[in-house]
Motif scaffolding. Structure first.
Motif, mmCIF file in Angstrom:
data_model
loop_
_atom_site.group_PDB
_atom_site.id
_atom_site.type_symbol
_atom_site.label_atom_id
_atom_site.label_comp_id
_atom_site.label_asym_id
_atom_site.label_seq_id
_atom_site.Cartn_x
_atom_site.Cartn_y
_atom_site.Cartn_z
ATOM 1 N N PRO A 205 35.044 33.199 32.820
ATOM 2 C CA PRO A 205 36.185 32.901 31.951
ATOM 3 C C PRO A 205 37.488 32.944 32.750
ATOM 4 N N PHE A 206 38.419 32.067 32.398
ATOM 5 C CA PHE A 206 39.662 31.999 33.165
ATOM 6 C C PHE A 206 40.405 33.335 33.225
ATOM 7 N N PRO A 207 40.526 34.091 32.137
ATOM 8 C CA PRO A 207 41.246 35.369 32.247
ATOM 9 C C PRO A 207 40.654 36.288 33.314
ATOM 10 N N LEU A 208 39.327 36.317 33.432
ATOM 11 C CA LEU A 208 38.691 37.145 34.455
ATOM 12 C C LEU A 208 38.943 36.568 35.853
ATOM 13 N N ALA A 209 38.938 35.240 35.962
ATOM 14 C CA ALA A 209 39.208 34.604 37.251
ATOM 15 C C ALA A 209 40.619 34.928 37.726
ATOM 16 N N LEU A 210 41.596 34.861 36.816
ATOM 17 C CA LEU A 210 42.976 35.157 37.196
ATOM 18 C C LEU A 210 43.119 36.613 37.621
ATOM 19 N N GLN A 211 42.454 37.507 36.910
ATOM 20 C CA GLN A 211 42.508 38.920 37.291
ATOM 21 C C GLN A 211 41.873 39.140 38.663
ATOM 22 N N SER A 212 40.813 38.397 38.974
ATOM 23 C CA SER A 212 40.159 38.515 40.283
ATOM 24 C C SER A 212 41.094 38.066 41.400
ATOM 25 N N ILE A 213 41.887 37.028 41.138
ATOM 26 C CA ILE A 213 42.850 36.556 42.137
ATOM 27 C C ILE A 213 43.902 37.627 42.396
ATOM 28 N N TYR A 214 44.392 38.248 41.332
ATOM 29 C CA TYR A 214 45.398 39.299 41.487
ATOM 30 C C TYR A 214 44.856 40.496 42.270
ATOM 31 N N SER A 215 43.595 40.826 42.056
ATOM 32 C CA SER A 215 43.030 42.033 42.673
ATOM 33 C C SER A 215 42.470 41.780 44.071
ATOM 34 N N SER A 216 42.543 40.538 44.541
ATOM 35 C CA SER A 216 42.012 40.215 45.866
ATOM 36 C C SER A 216 42.813 40.897 46.964
ATOM 37 N N ASP A 217 42.112 41.458 47.932
ATOM 38 C CA ASP A 217 42.769 41.991 49.127
ATOM 39 C C ASP A 217 41.726 42.178 50.216
ATOM 40 N N LEU A 218 42.201 42.268 51.452
ATOM 41 C CA LEU A 218 41.292 42.399 52.591
ATOM 42 C C LEU A 218 40.643 43.777 52.641
ATOM 43 N N ASP A 219 41.318 44.788 52.092
ATOM 44 C CA ASP A 219 40.740 46.135 52.103
ATOM 45 C C ASP A 219 39.437 46.183 51.309
ATOM 46 N N SER A 220 39.385 45.409 50.239
ATOM 47 C CA SER A 220 38.165 45.378 49.431
ATOM 48 C C SER A 220 37.189 44.314 49.924
ATOM 49 N N ASN A 221 37.561 43.595 51.004
ATOM 50 C CA ASN A 221 36.689 42.568 51.578
ATOM 51 C C ASN A 221 36.333 41.505 50.541
ATOM 52 N N PHE A 222 37.363 41.096 49.769
ATOM 53 C CA PHE A 222 37.120 40.188 48.650
ATOM 54 C C PHE A 222 38.393 39.394 48.378
ATOM 55 N N VAL A 223 38.315 38.062 48.518
ATOM 56 C CA VAL A 223 39.458 37.194 48.229
ATOM 57 C C VAL A 223 38.983 36.071 47.316
#
Length: 461
Positions: A205-223
């Motif tokens: 769902p788009f709301p979850l996708a947008l939240q994933s973009i906001y929470s992306s960072d190299l420390d979590s090894n996830f972009v």
């Protein structure tokens, strides 16, 4: 492939040698006649005390001709004894001409500064756009191009409009450990080698996708990056259709067609696109945030060090939060640009020594596209893209792909990219694939070199 026929050169040289032989025979006959005449003169003048001697100019002429004949024989022997000599000569002659081309294109059309992309303060007329930019295959940056779009205010002020309009939409999210989708990555089995790595794609769902973009960072090894392409704006994001124009009117009239695809891009500061080219006329509009482009014209193809890399893709395991890079089975190879224009400090010296044509050649054109602006990116131009987010941490853009004309410029590009440049391979002349036989000598790419036009349309900005 550039080819040079040894048989043709040999035939010409043998023909010239035959002519030289006949000329020498005629000269010998003339010399014999001259000697006979001189002897007769000596006999006739025996009582008169006169002597007839050959002039000094005749002797000098024969000496010069003998020296020229000897030089021609040496050249003939060298050419016929080494099948690679002519190939090597042609190769390095073309090297100089290719590098001269890079400079001439800038001098005649594009400008010689890195900020050479022309800026227009308002959209051009269709005729201006076609004449001054599309026909000469020249980029431009258009200011005040999308300020009338509702998206300019609705998307940038907050997330409310996007979340409301796309509350029930399912979108594709591209996931990588570094933010570099569709780029080169260490080979999963041979770390000293590289492969072409595609992102892991998740539908959500788009709301979850947008939240994933906001929470992306190299420390979590996830972009995370919303960049499905393939006309995604008119499919996955169709609920936003009224917020932007369905096409760019002045571009549509100039190009004589509607866009084949319209795409939406949403990412953060970690999303980055490696050097590549597209077979489209690209109108790239930034709605919020900024995009930073490095541009090189098609004439600089050798500076990209395009090579074949085995295709691989990331798979993301939600339970462990880890990525796994796996090669495709069966193996597939993707021709891709090898140059990273922003190498890490510890790798910079090594990268510069591996790719001197890029780092030591003319600087790429640099252009930053801000909210409300459109970049015209001509077909076949190589481009690398990074981005800066807005105050909310997002960069959002919409781009329009119009089909390019496969005309004489495309034919010229095919010819140019078929010509080898030794430095673009990092190989010795022997490794470059010189093939010699009794009748033919070829200058060719090594077996690892790609046909660039076989490159799949992996579009990523």
């Amino acid at each position: 492939m550039l080819r040079s026929s040894k048989g043709g050169v040999q035939n010409w040289l043998e023909s010239e040698a035959e002519k030289e032989k006949k000329r020498k025979e005629e000269e010998e006959e003339e010399d014999e006649g001259l000697e006979g005449a001189q002897q007769m003169g000596l006999e006739a003048g025996a009582g008169g005390g006169g002597e007839a001697e050959p002039t000094s100019s005749d002797g000098e002429r024969r000496g010069d001709e003998q020296r020229r004949s000897s030089a021609a024989a040496v050249v003939l022997a060298l050419l016929l004894s080494s099948s690679s000599l002519l190939s090597l000569f042609l190769l390095y002659t073309m090297k100089e001409e290719i590098e001269k081309l890079w400079e001439e294109v800038r001098d005649l059309s594009l400008g010689t500064t890195t900020a050479g992309v022309e800026r227009l303060h308002s959209p051009p007329t269709p005729l201006q756009f076609l004449r001054h930019f599309v026909s000469p295959n020249k980029p431009c940056l258009i200011s005040n191009a999308t300020l009338h779009w509702p998206a300019t205010t609705l998307w940038s002020s907050s997330d409310a409009h996007l979340l409301r309009s796309l509350s029930s939409a399912t979108v594709s999210l591209h996931l990588t450990p570094t933010g570099r989708a569709d780029s080169l990555s260490p080979h999963p089995s041979i770390p000293s080698s590289l492969c072409f790595a595609s992102a892991s794609i998740s539908s959500m769902p788009f709301p979850l996708a947008l939240q994933s973009i906001y929470s992306s960072d190299l420390d979590s090894n996830f972009v995370a990056y919303a960049q499905q392409q393939n006309d995604c704006f008119r499919s996955e994001y169709s609920a936003l259709a009224e917020d932007c124009e369905s096409h760019i009117p002045w571009a549509t009239e100039a190009l004589g067609c509607f866009p084949e695809a319209v795409n939406l891009w949403i990412g953060n500061h970690l999303s980055e696109t490696s050097f590549h080219k597209d077979h489209y006329e690209n109108l790239y509009a930034v709605v919020t945030g900024e995009k930073h482009f490095l541009l090189l014209p098609p004439t600089d193809v050798h500076r990209m060090y395009i090579r074949n890399y085995p295709a691989a893709h990331y798979s993301y395991h939600k339970d462990t939060g880890e990525f796994k890079l796996e090669l495709e089975d069966p193996v597939r190879y993707v021709p891709w640009c090898s140059v990273d224009p922003y190498p890490s400090p510890e790798n910079k010296e090594r990268e510069m020594s591996k790719f001197p044509l890029y780092f030591d050649g003319p600087k790429p054109f640099e252009v930053t596209v801000k909210a409300g602006e459109i970049l015209y990116l001509p077909s076949m131009w190589f481009h690398h893209v990074r981005q800066s987010p807005d105050s909310r941490g997002r960069t959002i853009a919409v781009n329009y792909w119009y089909d390019m004309q496969f005309d004489i410029k495309y034919a010229y590009f095919n010819f140019l990219q078929s010509i080898p440049h030794p430095s673009s391979h990092g190989l010795t002349p022997h490794e470059m694939g010189f093939v010699g036989s009794s009748s033919d000598t070829s200058i060719c790419y090594s077996g690892d070199e790609p046909d660039i036009n076989a490159m799949e349309r992996v579009k990523c900005d």
